[in-house]
Design a protein around this motif. Structure first.
Motif, short mmCIF file in Angstrom:
data_model
loop_
_atom_site.label_atom_id
_atom_site.label_comp_id
_atom_site.label_asym_id
_atom_site.label_seq_id
_atom_site.Cartn_x
_atom_site.Cartn_y
_atom_site.Cartn_z
N SER A 190 -19.76 28.91 -1.18
CA SER A 190 -21.16 28.59 -0.27
C SER A 190 -20.44 27.46 0.93
CB SER A 190 -22.32 28.15 -0.42
OG SER A 190 -21.88 26.03 -1.62
N GLY A 191 -19.71 26.67 0.57
CA GLY A 191 -18.38 25.56 1.46
C GLY A 191 -19.48 24.69 1.86
N SER A 192 -20.70 23.86 0.25
CA SER A 192 -22.16 23.54 0.58
C SER A 192 -22.31 22.58 -0.88
CB SER A 192 -22.93 23.88 2.19
OG SER A 192 -23.51 24.85 0.79
N GLN A 193 -21.61 22.50 -1.16
CA GLN A 193 -21.24 21.92 -2.78
C GLN A 193 -20.89 21.50 -3.34
OE1 GLN A 193 -21.56 26.59 -4.69
NE2 GLN A 193 -23.13 25.90 -6.07
N PRO A 194 -20.60 19.91 -2.51
CA PRO A 194 -20.04 18.78 -3.16
C PRO A 194 -20.47 18.33 -4.60
CG PRO A 194 -21.09 18.00 -1.13
CD PRO A 194 -20.97 19.57 -1.59
N PRO A 195 -19.35 18.26 -5.79
CA PRO A 195 -17.80 18.36 -5.43
C PRO A 195 -16.82 20.04 -5.43
CG PRO A 195 -18.67 16.99 -7.17
CD PRO A 195 -20.07 17.49 -6.51
N LEU A 196 -17.69 20.92 -5.73
CA LEU A 196 -17.09 21.95 -5.75
C LEU A 196 -16.52 22.65 -4.72
CD1 LEU A 196 -19.64 23.01 -8.30
CD2 LEU A 196 -18.23 22.01 -8.94
N ARG A 246 -11.00 18.39 -12.74
CA ARG A 246 -12.51 17.87 -13.96
C ARG A 246 -11.98 16.38 -13.16
NH1 ARG A 246 -11.79 22.53 -17.37
NH2 ARG A 246 -10.79 21.27 -19.05
N SER A 247 -11.54 16.02 -13.62
CA SER A 247 -11.64 14.19 -13.32
C SER A 247 -11.46 13.50 -11.93
CB SER A 247 -10.20 13.60 -14.45
OG SER A 247 -9.08 13.43 -14.41
N ARG A 248 -10.16 14.58 -11.24
CA ARG A 248 -10.44 14.39 -10.35
C ARG A 248 -11.53 14.24 -9.23
NH1 ARG A 248 -10.50 13.13 -5.33
NH2 ARG A 248 -9.47 13.34 -3.54
N TRP A 249 -12.25 15.50 -9.43
CA TRP A 249 -13.54 15.43 -8.40
C TRP A 249 -15.09 15.21 -9.53
CZ3 TRP A 249 -12.77 16.70 -3.63
CH2 TRP A 249 -11.97 17.18 -3.30
N LEU A 250 -15.07 14.94 -11.03
CA LEU A 250 -16.06 14.82 -11.39
C LEU A 250 -16.41 13.46 -12.07
CD1 LEU A 250 -16.43 18.58 -13.49
CD2 LEU A 250 -17.41 17.93 -10.94
N GLU A 251 -15.36 13.19 -12.11
CA GLU A 251 -15.44 11.29 -12.65
C GLU A 251 -15.58 10.56 -11.75
OE1 GLU A 251 -12.78 11.95 -16.13
OE2 GLU A 251 -13.86 13.73 -16.98
N ARG A 252 -14.15 10.64 -10.23
CA ARG A 252 -13.97 9.76 -9.34
C ARG A 252 -14.69 10.34 -8.13
NH1 ARG A 252 -7.68 10.62 -8.84
NH2 ARG A 252 -8.11 9.69 -7.04
N SER A 253 -14.67 9.09 -7.72
CA SER A 253 -15.92 9.20 -6.07
C SER A 253 -15.04 8.68 -5.23
CB SER A 253 -17.73 8.52 -6.84
OG SER A 253 -16.85 6.99 -7.00
N ASP A 254 -14.04 8.92 -5.08
CA ASP A 254 -12.94 8.20 -3.61
C ASP A 254 -13.25 9.07 -2.76
OD1 ASP A 254 -11.75 9.93 -5.37
OD2 ASP A 254 -9.25 8.80 -5.06
N TRP A 255 -12.92 10.91 -3.49
CA TRP A 255 -13.66 12.01 -2.07
C TRP A 255 -14.52 11.39 -1.24
CZ3 TRP A 255 -17.63 14.83 -2.71
CH2 TRP A 255 -18.32 14.47 -4.39
N VAL A 256 -15.50 10.85 -1.27
CA VAL A 256 -16.56 11.40 -1.24
C VAL A 256 -16.58 10.73 0.63
CG1 VAL A 256 -18.77 9.76 -0.74
CG2 VAL A 256 -18.40 10.70 -3.37
N GLN A 257 -15.56 9.64 0.77
CA GLN A 257 -15.32 9.69 2.21
C GLN A 257 -14.77 10.56 2.67
OE1 GLN A 257 -12.53 6.83 0.84
NE2 GLN A 257 -10.86 6.95 1.21
N GLU A 258 -14.52 12.07 3.18
CA GLU A 258 -13.79 12.97 3.09
C GLU A 258 -15.14 13.84 3.74
OE1 GLU A 258 -11.34 15.30 1.24
OE2 GLU A 258 -10.31 13.66 0.10
N LEU A 259 -16.67 13.42 2.69
CA LEU A 259 -17.34 14.41 3.45
C LEU A 259 -17.96 13.69 4.85
CD1 LEU A 259 -20.01 13.84 0.36
CD2 LEU A 259 -18.92 16.20 0.91
N PRO A 260 -18.62 14.44 5.82
CA PRO A 260 -19.29 14.99 7.18
C PRO A 260 -19.98 14.00 7.27
CG PRO A 260 -19.96 17.15 6.04
CD PRO A 260 -19.33 16.46 5.38
#
Length: 243
Positions: free
Chosen positions: A18-24, A229-243
Protein backbone atom coordinates in the motif's frame (compact mmCIF):
# COMPACT_ATOMS: atom_id res chain seq x y z
CA UNK A 1 5.96 -21.39 -16.74
CA UNK A 2 4.97 -20.16 -13.31
CA UNK A 3 5.82 -16.99 -11.48
CA UNK A 4 9.38 -18.02 -10.69
CA UNK A 5 10.22 -18.42 -14.41
CA UNK A 6 8.76 -14.99 -15.15
CA UNK A 7 10.73 -13.33 -12.31
CA UNK A 8 14.03 -14.91 -13.41
CA UNK A 9 13.48 -14.20 -17.12
CA UNK A 10 12.49 -10.57 -16.51
CA UNK A 11 15.15 -10.13 -13.83
CA UNK A 12 12.57 -8.29 -11.70
CA UNK A 13 10.54 -9.17 -8.62
CA UNK A 14 7.33 -7.08 -8.49
CA UNK A 15 6.03 -6.65 -4.94
CA UNK A 16 2.65 -5.04 -4.21
CA UNK A 17 2.17 -2.92 -1.08
CA UNK A 18 0.00 0.00 0.00
CA UNK A 19 2.92 2.37 0.65
CA UNK A 20 0.99 3.87 3.57
CA UNK A 21 1.37 1.40 6.47
CA UNK A 22 4.31 2.52 8.60
CA UNK A 23 6.41 0.86 10.06
CA UNK A 24 5.80 -1.89 7.46
CA UNK A 25 5.87 0.26 4.35
CA UNK A 26 5.75 4.02 3.81
CA UNK A 27 6.98 6.82 1.56
CA UNK A 28 9.83 8.59 3.39
CA UNK A 29 10.64 12.30 3.20
CA UNK A 30 13.85 11.91 1.24
CA UNK A 31 14.80 8.32 0.49
CA UNK A 32 11.82 6.72 -1.26
CA UNK A 33 9.99 3.71 0.10
CA UNK A 34 11.01 2.45 3.54
CA UNK A 35 9.85 -0.03 6.15
CA UNK A 36 10.13 -3.61 7.35
CA UNK A 37 8.44 -5.03 4.25
CA UNK A 38 10.54 -2.89 1.89
CA UNK A 39 13.71 -4.27 3.54
CA UNK A 40 12.32 -7.82 3.47
CA UNK A 41 11.41 -7.47 -0.23
CA UNK A 42 14.95 -6.20 -0.95
CA UNK A 43 16.42 -9.21 0.90
CA UNK A 44 14.26 -11.66 -1.08
CA UNK A 45 15.09 -10.00 -4.42
CA UNK A 46 18.76 -10.09 -3.41
CA UNK A 47 18.58 -13.84 -2.70
CA UNK A 48 16.92 -14.34 -6.10
CA UNK A 49 19.55 -12.20 -7.85
CA UNK A 50 16.93 -9.93 -9.43
CA UNK A 51 15.91 -6.26 -9.22
CA UNK A 52 13.08 -5.20 -6.94
CA UNK A 53 10.11 -3.25 -8.29
CA UNK A 54 7.63 -2.02 -5.68
CA UNK A 55 4.10 -1.48 -6.99
CA UNK A 56 1.88 0.64 -4.74
CA UNK A 57 -1.90 0.17 -4.75
CA UNK A 58 -4.61 1.01 -2.21
CA UNK A 59 -4.73 -1.80 0.35
CA UNK A 60 -8.17 -3.01 -0.81
CA UNK A 61 -6.91 -3.53 -4.40
CA UNK A 62 -3.70 -5.44 -3.65
CA UNK A 63 -5.06 -8.99 -3.86
CA UNK A 64 -6.95 -8.37 -7.12
CA UNK A 65 -3.73 -6.86 -8.55
CA UNK A 66 -1.94 -10.06 -7.51
CA UNK A 67 -4.64 -12.34 -8.97
CA UNK A 68 -4.55 -10.31 -12.21
CA UNK A 69 -0.82 -11.05 -12.57
CA UNK A 70 0.37 -7.44 -12.27
CA UNK A 71 2.54 -8.22 -9.23
CA UNK A 72 4.38 -11.41 -8.21
CA UNK A 73 3.66 -11.16 -4.51
CA UNK A 74 2.01 -8.90 -1.94
CA UNK A 75 3.58 -7.80 1.34
CA UNK A 76 1.48 -5.17 3.07
CA UNK A 77 0.59 -6.12 6.63
CA UNK A 78 -1.61 -8.81 5.05
CA UNK A 79 -3.07 -11.15 7.67
CA UNK A 80 -3.20 -14.83 6.70
CA UNK A 81 -6.96 -15.50 6.94
CA UNK A 82 -9.04 -18.45 5.80
CA UNK A 83 -11.04 -16.21 3.41
CA UNK A 84 -7.92 -14.84 1.72
CA UNK A 85 -6.31 -18.29 1.65
CA UNK A 86 -9.25 -19.56 -0.40
CA UNK A 87 -8.07 -17.24 -3.23
CA UNK A 88 -4.30 -16.82 -2.82
CA UNK A 89 -1.45 -18.76 -1.20
CA UNK A 90 0.49 -17.43 1.79
CA UNK A 91 4.08 -17.95 2.91
CA UNK A 92 5.04 -17.04 6.48
CA UNK A 93 4.15 -15.50 8.84
CA UNK A 94 7.14 -13.16 9.03
CA UNK A 95 5.75 -11.53 12.15
CA UNK A 96 2.71 -11.64 14.44
CA UNK A 97 0.58 -8.59 14.90
CA UNK A 98 -2.71 -8.16 16.74
CA UNK A 99 -5.84 -6.02 16.58
CA UNK A 100 -5.92 -3.08 18.91
CA UNK A 101 -7.77 0.21 19.24
CA UNK A 102 -6.75 3.85 19.51
CA UNK A 103 -9.10 6.15 21.38
CA UNK A 104 -9.27 9.34 23.41
CA UNK A 105 -11.75 7.62 25.77
CA UNK A 106 -10.00 6.39 28.93
CA UNK A 107 -12.97 4.06 29.43
CA UNK A 108 -12.50 2.35 26.02
CA UNK A 109 -8.74 2.07 26.56
CA UNK A 110 -9.42 -0.23 29.53
CA UNK A 111 -11.44 -2.87 27.63
CA UNK A 112 -10.32 -6.50 27.86
CA UNK A 113 -12.26 -7.94 24.92
CA UNK A 114 -14.03 -7.07 21.68
CA UNK A 115 -17.48 -7.41 23.31
CA UNK A 116 -16.98 -4.01 24.91
CA UNK A 117 -16.86 -2.45 21.42
CA UNK A 118 -20.26 -3.91 20.48
CA UNK A 119 -22.24 -0.86 21.52
CA UNK A 120 -24.95 0.97 19.59
CA UNK A 121 -23.92 4.61 19.22
CA UNK A 122 -20.19 3.86 19.27
CA UNK A 123 -18.55 4.94 16.00
CA UNK A 124 -15.54 2.85 14.95
CA UNK A 125 -13.24 3.60 12.01
CA UNK A 126 -11.17 1.00 10.12
CA UNK A 127 -9.25 0.62 6.85
CA UNK A 128 -11.57 -0.61 4.04
CA UNK A 129 -10.90 -4.20 2.93
CA UNK A 130 -8.78 -4.94 6.01
CA UNK A 131 -9.13 -7.57 8.74
CA UNK A 132 -9.89 -4.63 11.06
CA UNK A 133 -13.06 -3.95 9.05
CA UNK A 134 -14.00 -7.65 9.18
CA UNK A 135 -13.23 -7.71 12.91
CA UNK A 136 -15.64 -4.84 13.62
CA UNK A 137 -18.38 -6.34 11.40
CA UNK A 138 -18.22 -9.75 13.11
CA UNK A 139 -17.29 -8.82 16.70
CA UNK A 140 -18.99 -5.43 17.10
CA UNK A 141 -22.00 -5.48 14.74
CA UNK A 142 -24.00 -3.02 16.90
CA UNK A 143 -21.34 -0.30 16.57
CA UNK A 144 -21.42 2.12 13.66
CA UNK A 145 -18.54 1.33 11.27
CA UNK A 146 -16.86 3.93 9.06
CA UNK A 147 -14.25 2.67 6.56
CA UNK A 148 -11.59 4.75 4.80
CA UNK A 149 -9.32 3.97 1.85
CA UNK A 150 -6.13 4.73 3.83
CA UNK A 151 -4.91 5.10 7.42
CA UNK A 152 -4.37 8.87 7.26
CA UNK A 153 -8.10 9.44 6.64
CA UNK A 154 -8.97 7.07 9.49
CA UNK A 155 -6.63 8.85 11.92
CA UNK A 156 -8.02 12.26 10.83
CA UNK A 157 -11.57 11.12 11.71
CA UNK A 158 -10.37 10.03 15.15
CA UNK A 159 -8.43 13.26 15.79
CA UNK A 160 -11.42 15.36 14.63
CA UNK A 161 -13.63 13.55 17.15
CA UNK A 162 -15.72 11.98 14.37
CA UNK A 163 -15.04 8.43 15.61
CA UNK A 164 -14.85 6.95 19.10
CA UNK A 165 -12.00 4.60 18.25
CA UNK A 166 -9.73 3.51 15.42
CA UNK A 167 -9.43 -0.27 15.03
CA UNK A 168 -6.08 -1.30 13.51
CA UNK A 169 -3.00 -3.45 14.03
CA UNK A 170 -1.12 -2.73 17.24
CA UNK A 171 2.02 -1.41 15.47
CA UNK A 172 0.12 1.29 13.58
CA UNK A 173 -1.88 2.16 16.69
CA UNK A 174 1.28 2.57 18.81
CA UNK A 175 2.88 4.69 16.08
CA UNK A 176 -0.15 6.98 15.75
CA UNK A 177 -0.26 7.57 19.51
CA UNK A 178 3.50 8.35 19.45
CA UNK A 179 3.11 10.80 16.53
CA UNK A 180 0.22 12.67 18.19
CA UNK A 181 1.45 13.19 21.77
CA UNK A 182 -0.91 16.09 22.47
CA UNK A 183 -4.06 14.33 21.29
CA UNK A 184 -4.52 12.35 24.53
CA UNK A 185 -4.80 9.04 22.68
CA UNK A 186 -4.68 5.73 24.53
CA UNK A 187 -4.37 2.14 23.36
CA UNK A 188 -4.87 -1.32 24.85
CA UNK A 189 -2.18 -3.04 26.95
CA UNK A 190 -2.92 -6.37 25.27
CA UNK A 191 -4.10 -6.80 21.66
CA UNK A 192 -7.59 -8.29 21.13
CA UNK A 193 -6.41 -10.93 18.61
CA UNK A 194 -3.27 -12.48 17.16
CA UNK A 195 -2.74 -11.74 13.47
CA UNK A 196 -0.15 -13.74 11.48
CA UNK A 197 1.26 -11.48 8.71
CA UNK A 198 2.48 -13.25 5.54
CA UNK A 199 3.53 -12.98 1.90
CA UNK A 200 0.65 -13.54 -0.56
CA UNK A 201 1.27 -15.19 -3.94
CA UNK A 202 -1.06 -16.42 -6.67
CA UNK A 203 -2.63 -19.83 -6.02
CA UNK A 204 -1.26 -22.84 -7.91
CA UNK A 205 2.40 -21.82 -8.06
CA UNK A 206 4.14 -24.48 -5.93
CA UNK A 207 7.65 -23.70 -7.17
CA UNK A 208 7.51 -20.02 -6.22
CA UNK A 209 5.82 -20.94 -2.92
CA UNK A 210 8.57 -23.45 -2.05
CA UNK A 211 11.31 -21.00 -3.04
CA UNK A 212 9.82 -18.23 -0.86
CA UNK A 213 9.33 -20.57 2.09
CA UNK A 214 13.00 -21.59 1.90
CA UNK A 215 14.09 -17.95 1.46
CA UNK A 216 12.05 -16.84 4.49
CA UNK A 217 13.47 -19.74 6.54
CA UNK A 218 17.02 -18.72 5.56
CA UNK A 219 16.36 -15.10 6.57
CA UNK A 220 14.86 -16.30 9.88
CA UNK A 221 17.68 -18.73 10.73
CA UNK A 222 20.41 -16.24 9.77
CA UNK A 223 18.97 -13.59 12.09
CA UNK A 224 18.18 -11.13 9.26
CA UNK A 225 14.43 -11.20 9.99
CA UNK A 226 14.99 -10.68 13.71
CA UNK A 227 17.15 -7.67 12.86
CA UNK A 228 14.39 -6.23 10.65
CA UNK A 229 11.73 -6.80 13.30
CA UNK A 230 13.74 -5.04 16.01
CA UNK A 231 14.80 -2.25 13.61
CA UNK A 232 11.23 -1.40 12.61
CA UNK A 233 8.93 -2.68 15.39
CA UNK A 234 10.94 -1.97 18.55
CA UNK A 235 12.80 1.24 17.72
CA UNK A 236 11.26 4.56 16.79
CA UNK A 237 14.24 6.47 15.32
CA UNK A 238 12.82 5.95 11.80
CA UNK A 239 9.80 8.11 12.69
CA UNK A 240 11.72 11.27 11.64
CA UNK A 241 11.69 9.91 8.05
CA UNK A 242 7.89 10.13 7.90
CA UNK A 243 6.59 12.93 5.65
Amino acid sequence: GGGLDRILEAGTLRVGMSGSQPPLNFESKSSGKRGLEVDLAKSIAGLMGVKLEIVTQPFGKLLSTLEGGDVDLVMSGMTITAERSAKVAFVGPYFLSGKSILTSSSQLAQIEGADSLDEAGLKLVALGGSTSEAFVRTRAPKAELVTTSNYDEAVALLLDGKAGALVADREIVALTAFLNPKAGLATLRQPLTIEPIGIAIRAGDPLLETYLRNALNSLEVSGVLNGLRSRWLERSDWVQELP
